[in-house]
Design an enzyme around this catalytic site. Structure first.
Site, PDB file in Angstrom:
ATOM      1  N   THR A 186     151.349  42.768 118.686  1.00 59.43           N
ATOM      2  CA  THR A 186     151.120  43.183 117.305  1.00 59.43           C
ATOM      3  C   THR A 186     152.181  44.230 116.971  1.00 59.43           C
ATOM      4  O   THR A 186     152.705  44.877 117.888  1.00 59.43           O
ATOM      5  CB  THR A 186     149.738  43.833 117.135  1.00 59.43           C
ATOM      6  OG1 THR A 186     149.702  45.007 117.949  1.00 59.43           O
ATOM      7  CG2 THR A 186     148.623  42.902 117.546  1.00 59.43           C
ATOM      8  N   GLU A 331     146.294  38.265 116.315  1.00 58.81           N
ATOM      9  CA  GLU A 331     145.126  38.062 117.183  1.00 58.81           C
ATOM     10  C   GLU A 331     144.423  36.734 116.914  1.00 58.81           C
ATOM     11  O   GLU A 331     143.477  36.372 117.601  1.00 58.81           O
ATOM     12  CB  GLU A 331     144.117  39.203 116.984  1.00 58.81           C
ATOM     13  CG  GLU A 331     144.543  40.540 117.564  1.00 58.81           C
ATOM     14  CD  GLU A 331     145.361  41.393 116.590  1.00 58.81           C
ATOM     15  OE1 GLU A 331     145.947  40.823 115.637  1.00 58.81           O
ATOM     16  OE2 GLU A 331     145.416  42.616 116.786  1.00 58.81           O
ATOM     17  N   LYS A 443     139.646  55.856  98.788  1.00 56.28           N
ATOM     18  CA  LYS A 443     138.257  56.312  98.699  1.00 56.28           C
ATOM     19  C   LYS A 443     138.147  57.313  97.566  1.00 56.28           C
ATOM     20  O   LYS A 443     138.491  58.477  97.710  1.00 56.28           O
ATOM     21  CB  LYS A 443     137.810  56.904 100.026  1.00 56.28           C
ATOM     22  CG  LYS A 443     137.806  55.824 101.107  1.00 56.28           C
ATOM     23  CD  LYS A 443     137.352  56.327 102.447  1.00 56.28           C
ATOM     24  CE  LYS A 443     137.457  55.196 103.458  1.00 56.28           C
ATOM     25  NZ  LYS A 443     138.512  55.365 104.440  1.00 56.28           N
ATOM     26  N   TRP A 448     134.974  52.684  97.061  1.00 50.33           N
ATOM     27  CA  TRP A 448     136.215  52.144  97.587  1.00 50.33           C
ATOM     28  C   TRP A 448     136.984  51.418  96.491  1.00 50.33           C
ATOM     29  O   TRP A 448     136.408  50.612  95.755  1.00 50.33           O
ATOM     30  CB  TRP A 448     135.938  51.141  98.706  1.00 50.33           C
ATOM     31  CG  TRP A 448     135.554  51.775  99.995  1.00 50.33           C
ATOM     32  CD1 TRP A 448     135.239  53.086 100.198  1.00 50.33           C
ATOM     33  CD2 TRP A 448     135.428  51.117 101.249  1.00 50.33           C
ATOM     34  NE1 TRP A 448     134.939  53.288 101.513  1.00 50.33           N
ATOM     35  CE2 TRP A 448     135.033  52.102 102.181  1.00 50.33           C
ATOM     36  CE3 TRP A 448     135.607  49.809 101.690  1.00 50.33           C
ATOM     37  CZ2 TRP A 448     134.825  51.801 103.526  1.00 50.33           C
ATOM     38  CZ3 TRP A 448     135.402  49.510 103.016  1.00 50.33           C
ATOM     39  CH2 TRP A 448     135.008  50.505 103.928  1.00 50.33           C
TER      40      TRP A 448
END
Ligand code: ADP
Length: 546
Positions: A186, A331, A443, A448
């Site tokens: 990654t 992944e 936030k 959110w």
């Protein structure tokens, strides 16, 4: 009672054996680092991959050993995909855009025994060869005429000499399908990169999933040009899927600018492509500037980061190219979802279809997904509730290479789920929409605000080339959205005009508080906007308070 069917393992070598037998004359065309176009067929590939398997054994590389590559999309890289993995060696593709220190760290973590590299990376390897402690051989992926006269790299091997010196007689070994086939790290925006170790089984199942009609719909009639690099997540499976179906493969090498790609699309009759939005921006800027259109392109997967609706609209309405918005991760091999319409959407008008096409789409068969709140409780698929996206399936990571800790989250039934770090909502009919990366979420007063929607809207403005929405500190609300904008060349737009463009499109408190203009948004090694860098850059930005 067990079924009584053959238990033939799913192995990567079988893709090549199939392609050689059934599509032996189908071409692979590569733009080489050397500058020219190289052509050969699946039959030639199979022969040279067998030579490579023998050559690796000759270098002392054994079953389960790792060999590294630093290479663009090209035929020699494909030979390594098959020659290494097919013989039970683990192919470790490194992303050359990473910092040299990271490359050294990654090769050491993987314990790469051999490092293959393209001519482009000769200076890089010359500068760092001594630091690659586990590497016993360096191989320059070129012919003799391109070998440096007095290289500082000890025992530097010429790729073509290596291939020529090996026999093309080789029987691909048969082994457990769960054997490791390839390794990809990654990009590690925070901390060290983590290795994802794919198996033959996971790669083959992913490949089947990739080729399905509502995924890429690849066929023997297609001409595939993966812009997405073979050095990151196996070019989204294209180097496996093309031979599986017998598609012609066109590999762009290092030339990823708009003109080079366009020329290749047209000269080779490309019908299908795949890449990240930033690459298509370059291509579309070129076609727009020169008033060009695509004569053979039919569809393209766009993913890796959110594809702006404006890009989908231009591709589909102006150029007649179907966009398949896709989402995935290293992944996940990487494909998780692809956005293909359902029958019930076919009669909707364009605006309604565009809204659906802008989502990241539906899970492929093989990928289970769910969204959860902060307590891990599952949220409903109502299109509104947003929570962390969790996935599971046979081509999704179980644990990272060389790391003991378990990345999975267990549910009440004991099933392991991989937490993606993406925040998303899912509609009742299964269309998933990423609202943010959890670390990029803004936030604001306990609520959110997703950054992706705001970027999407801004990029619909005719004068905006690129936009990133980040959290900026706010005395009352903790954080509020700040929009960072790159203007299109020769276009003008003011802060007020950008903000006015949001009116009527989203709730008022979701409109960014401020706009700043910049020349460039930093991109990471896989073409994603580096919002962490932007947050650092604008950490002291004072938002207007009224
Ligand atoms: P890295 O190696 O940087 O993690 P990956 O290629 O694995 O790179 O990136 C995976 C991440 O990219 C996803 O978790 C998601 O945040 C983002 N991503 C991928 N495709 C999309 C998409 N279509 N829309 C929004 N984000 C996406």
């Amino acid at each position: 009672m067990l079924g009584q069917m053959m238990s033939q393992p799913l192995l990567i070598s079988s893709l090549l054996v199939h392609a050689e037998r059934h599509h032996g004359d189908r071409e692979i065309v590569s733009r080489r680092v050397e500058g020219d176009l190289h052509r050969y067929t699946y039959r030639d590939l199979a022969k040279r991959a067998r030579r490579m398997a023998n050559a690796l054994a000759g270098l002392g590389v054994g079953f389960g050993d790792r060999v590294g590559t630093l290479a663009w999309n090209g035929y020699r890289h494909v030979e390594l995909y098959y020659g290494a993995s097919g013989s039970g060696v683990v192919l470790h593709t490194l992303n050359p855009r990473l910092h040299p220190d990271q490359l050294v760290w990654i090769a050491d973590d993987a314990q790469d025994k051999v490092m293959f590299f393209d001519l482009t990376f000769l200076p890089l390897i010359e500068a760092t060869a001594q630091r690659f402690a586990s590497v016993q051989h360096f191989v320059l992926m070129a012919d003799r005429s391109h070998m440096p006269a007095d290289s500082k790299i000890p025992g530097l091997i010429c790729y073509e000499d290596l291939i020529e010196g090996a026999s093309d007689q080789y029987d691909w070994p048969v082994f457990d399908e769960n054997t490791a086939s390839s390794l990809c790290y990654t990009s590690g925006t925070t901390g060290n990169p983590k290795g994802v170790l794919y198996s033959h089984r996971s790669s083959l199942l992913h490949c089947y999933g990739c080729a399905l009609p509502d995924s890429t719909n690849l066929s023997a009639r297609d001409v595939v040009l993966p812009v997405v690099p073979m050095f990151h997540v196996n070019a989204w499976g294209m180097a496996y899927a093309a031979p599986m179906v017998g598609a012609k493969l066109v590999l762009p090498g290092p030339a990823l600018d708009g003109k080079s790609l366009y020329d290749l699309f047209e000269s080779e009759g490309v019908t299908f492509s795949a890449g990240v939005p930033t690459v298509w921006q370059g291509l579309m800027a070129y076609t727009e500037e020169h008033g060009l259109s695509f004569s053979t392109m039919k569809r393209t997967v766009i993913g890796g980061s959110a594809c702006p609706a404006a890009m989908i609209e231009t591709f589909e309405q102006k150029y007649g190219v179907t966009v398949l918005h896709g989402w995935g991760m290293t992944e996940m091999s990487p494909l998780g979802t692809v956005c293909a319409l359902k029958a019930s959407h076919e009669d909707l008008d364009w605006d309604a279809q565009l809204k659906i096409k802008s989502t990241q789409g539906r899970a492929l068969f093989g990928v289970d997904m769910k969204i959860v709140d902060e307590n891990g409780d599952e949220l409903p698929w109502d299109g509104e509730s947003a929570g962390e996206l969790m996935v599971r399936g046979p081509w999704i990571i179980d644990s990272y290479f060389n790391r003991k800790e378990d990345p999975l989250v267990r549910d009440k039934a004991g099933l392991g789920w991989f937490p993606t770090g993406d925040v998303s909502a899912i509609t009742p009919d299964g269309f998933m929409r990423i609202t943010d990366r959890s670390k990029d979420v803004i936030k604001s007063g306990g609520e959110w605000i997703g950054s992706i929607d705001r970027e999407n809207i801004a990029m619909g403005h005719p004068a905006v080339a690129m936009a990133a929405c980040i959290a900026a500190p706010h005395p009352k609300w903790d954080e509020r959205p700040l929009l960072v904008v790159v203007k299109k060349p020769g276009k003008e737009v003011t802060r007020e005009e950008v903000l006015a463009f949001f009116e009527g499109k989203v709730a008022k408190w979701w409109i960014p508080d401020d706009v700043v203009f910049t020349d460039e948004i930093p991109l990471g090694a896989t073409g994603k906007m580096q919002k962490n860098k932007l947050r650092e850059q604008f950490a002291d930005h004072v938002l207007p308070t009224v």
